[in-house]
Write a protein that holds these residues in place. Sequence first.
Motif, PDB file in Angstrom:
ATOM      1  N   PRO A  50       0.646  -1.187   0.020  1.00 13.67           N
ATOM      2  CA  PRO A  50      -0.041   0.140  -0.043  1.00 13.67           C
ATOM      3  C   PRO A  50       0.808   1.068  -0.111  1.00 13.67           C
ATOM      4  O   PRO A  50       1.783   1.423   0.887  1.00 13.67           O
ATOM      5  CB  PRO A  50      -0.886  -0.133   1.356  1.00 13.67           C
ATOM      6  N   THR A  51       0.757   2.080  -0.936  1.00  6.42           N
ATOM      7  CA  THR A  51       1.297   3.405  -1.048  1.00  6.42           C
ATOM      8  C   THR A  51       0.373   4.595  -1.268  1.00  6.42           C
ATOM      9  O   THR A  51       0.782   5.851  -1.528  1.00  6.42           O
ATOM     10  CB  THR A  51       2.201   3.264  -2.089  1.00  6.42           C
ATOM     11  N   ASP A  52      -0.947   4.328  -1.168  1.00  7.06           N
ATOM     12  CA  ASP A  52      -2.235   5.081  -1.433  1.00  7.06           C
ATOM     13  C   ASP A  52      -2.057   5.895  -2.988  1.00  7.06           C
ATOM     14  O   ASP A  52      -2.453   6.944  -3.229  1.00  7.06           O
ATOM     15  CB  ASP A  52      -2.019   6.711  -0.485  1.00  7.06           C
ATOM     16  N   GLY A  53      -1.513   4.834  -3.822  1.00  2.70           N
ATOM     17  CA  GLY A  53      -1.660   5.231  -5.325  1.00  2.70           C
ATOM     18  C   GLY A  53      -0.401   6.047  -5.653  1.00  2.70           C
ATOM     19  O   GLY A  53      -0.465   6.541  -6.560  1.00  2.70           O
ATOM     20  N   THR A  54       0.739   6.044  -4.929  1.00  6.51           N
ATOM     21  CA  THR A  54       1.733   7.068  -5.230  1.00  6.51           C
ATOM     22  C   THR A  54       2.974   5.826  -5.411  1.00  6.51           C
ATOM     23  O   THR A  54       3.263   4.989  -4.575  1.00  6.51           O
ATOM     24  CB  THR A  54       2.305   7.936  -4.266  1.00  6.51           C
ATOM     25  N   ALA A 101      -0.988   3.075   3.714  1.00  8.44           N
ATOM     26  CA  ALA A 101      -0.068   2.104   4.601  1.00  8.44           C
ATOM     27  C   ALA A 101      -0.369   2.611   6.072  1.00  8.44           C
ATOM     28  O   ALA A 101       0.016   1.439   6.785  1.00  8.44           O
ATOM     29  CB  ALA A 101       1.246   2.496   4.336  1.00  8.44           C
ATOM     30  N   LEU A 102      -0.829   3.606   6.526  1.00  8.07           N
ATOM     31  CA  LEU A 102      -1.077   3.936   7.994  1.00  8.07           C
ATOM     32  C   LEU A 102      -2.176   3.028   8.460  1.00  8.07           C
ATOM     33  O   LEU A 102      -2.406   2.834   9.749  1.00  8.07           O
ATOM     34  CB  LEU A 102      -1.390   5.266   8.128  1.00  8.07           C
ATOM     35  N   LEU A 103      -2.913   2.477   7.714  1.00 10.16           N
ATOM     36  CA  LEU A 103      -4.252   1.354   8.027  1.00 10.16           C
ATOM     37  C   LEU A 103      -3.803  -0.014   8.251  1.00 10.16           C
ATOM     38  O   LEU A 103      -4.391  -0.562   8.719  1.00 10.16           O
ATOM     39  CB  LEU A 103      -5.350   1.860   6.824  1.00 10.16           C
ATOM     40  N   ALA A 104      -2.543  -0.172   7.742  1.00  7.69           N
ATOM     41  CA  ALA A 104      -2.098  -1.630   7.734  1.00  7.69           C
ATOM     42  C   ALA A 104      -2.086  -2.034   9.234  1.00  7.69           C
ATOM     43  O   ALA A 104      -1.498  -1.386  10.058  1.00  7.69           O
ATOM     44  CB  ALA A 104      -0.991  -1.836   6.764  1.00  7.69           C
ATOM     45  N   HIS A 105      -2.610  -3.208   9.419  1.00  3.66           N
ATOM     46  CA  HIS A 105      -2.589  -4.037  10.681  1.00  3.66           C
ATOM     47  C   HIS A 105      -3.305  -3.206  11.598  1.00  3.66           C
ATOM     48  O   HIS A 105      -3.461  -3.758  13.021  1.00  3.66           O
ATOM     49  CB  HIS A 105      -1.051  -4.114  11.055  1.00  3.66           C
ATOM     50  N   THR A 106      -4.017  -2.397  11.397  1.00  3.89           N
ATOM     51  CA  THR A 106      -5.143  -1.768  12.312  1.00  3.89           C
ATOM     52  C   THR A 106      -6.356  -2.423  12.616  1.00  3.89           C
ATOM     53  O   THR A 106      -6.872  -3.371  11.770  1.00  3.89           O
ATOM     54  CB  THR A 106      -5.350  -0.290  12.147  1.00  3.89           C
ATOM     55  N   ASP A 107      -7.093  -2.330  13.746  1.00  5.05           N
ATOM     56  CA  ASP A 107      -8.341  -2.757  13.984  1.00  5.05           C
ATOM     57  C   ASP A 107      -9.519  -2.458  12.938  1.00  5.05           C
ATOM     58  O   ASP A 107     -10.453  -3.306  12.729  1.00  5.05           O
ATOM     59  CB  ASP A 107      -8.873  -2.564  15.335  1.00  5.05           C
TER      60      ASP A 107
END
Length: 369
Positions: free
Chosen positions: A172-176, A341-347
């Motif tokens: 995940p890179t938010d499309g960048t 990527a900041l959402l990876a592994h989150t609840d």
Amino acid sequence: MLAAMIAPELDLAADPADLTAALIDIASVSGSEGPLADAVEAALRRIPHLTVHRDGDAVVARTDLGRAERVVLAGHLDTVPLPTAPGARGTVPSIWAGAGGDRVLYGRGATDMKGGVAVQLVLAAALTAPNRDVSYVFYDHEEVEADASGLGRLQRNAPELLEADFAVLLEPTDGTVEGGCNGTMRFRITTTGRAAHSGRSWIGENAIHKQADVLARLAAYEPRSVTVEGLEYREGLNAIRIGGGVAGNVVPDTAHVEVNYRFAPDKSPEQALAHVREVFDGYELELTDLSPAARPGLDRPAAAAFVAAVGQEPKPKYGWTDVARFSEMGVPAVNFGPGDALLAHTDDEHVHADAVRECCRALAAWLTD
């Protein structure tokens, strides 16, 4: 029992966002990727223009059209464990929220990285005559220790399947486009003293107190920003764990601190290790983990064409990803995938449906224009 052993059938002609949901619904926590790998292999073997190889729970599908260049699209099948918090939506099975074209998909792996895997699968089925030969690599055990990596196993067992001029890792890179990655190392510094009753502490020598100098060096350390091939990488040197002591009335005779160093791709692992030894001169460093950095390689023709197709200014990758493995093999690689990527592994791990579709469109344009 027999039905439970049959791999769920994946529709590779589906909307890539809907395929993402289907992938999430096949739980694949590290070590349990088998059912998903079975489903991916079965779907790819139905496509006549691909040659499919299986190694453990890693699957590689390749075109062999005799093109002048070969590129890799790679993604891992595994996820971190499911969340345990009550009401968490980033779990299995997947959950859709919202209405209209840009719905939001919640589920474990939505961001990291079943959205990217769905894009790989859709492209593998749809692109019968890409302008470059493509190797679609799906692998296991990315979210655990490096020694267990399915990509590392492929590198050992069948390195010819990973040979390419360029690779895109659909993290995940938010499309960048995120070029290369920082390297990472972890090491431990242990201090020793002499145990004593804390009521007669002057008899002992406190090992925890001796860590004060180590922590002072860390607090005073000024991390660098390093420009490599036009991208600015930020380094970091941080204590990540500290321990010592055995009881509430004992002066401890040992203490330790664990340190993580994130180093820019201008350094080799040897140079990075030499740097931290200089910072902690006088202390013995016990190295516990080391993964090299990767240069972005954006000057390669395939990479330049990819950046142009995406149409956004590339950024550096601060974390470590498997682009470093490709770099070790002499294959320049970038990160590019749907989701934040900041959402990876989150609840509440989730991805927007349109983000998955846009990633698929960008890669399709690059491989067909």
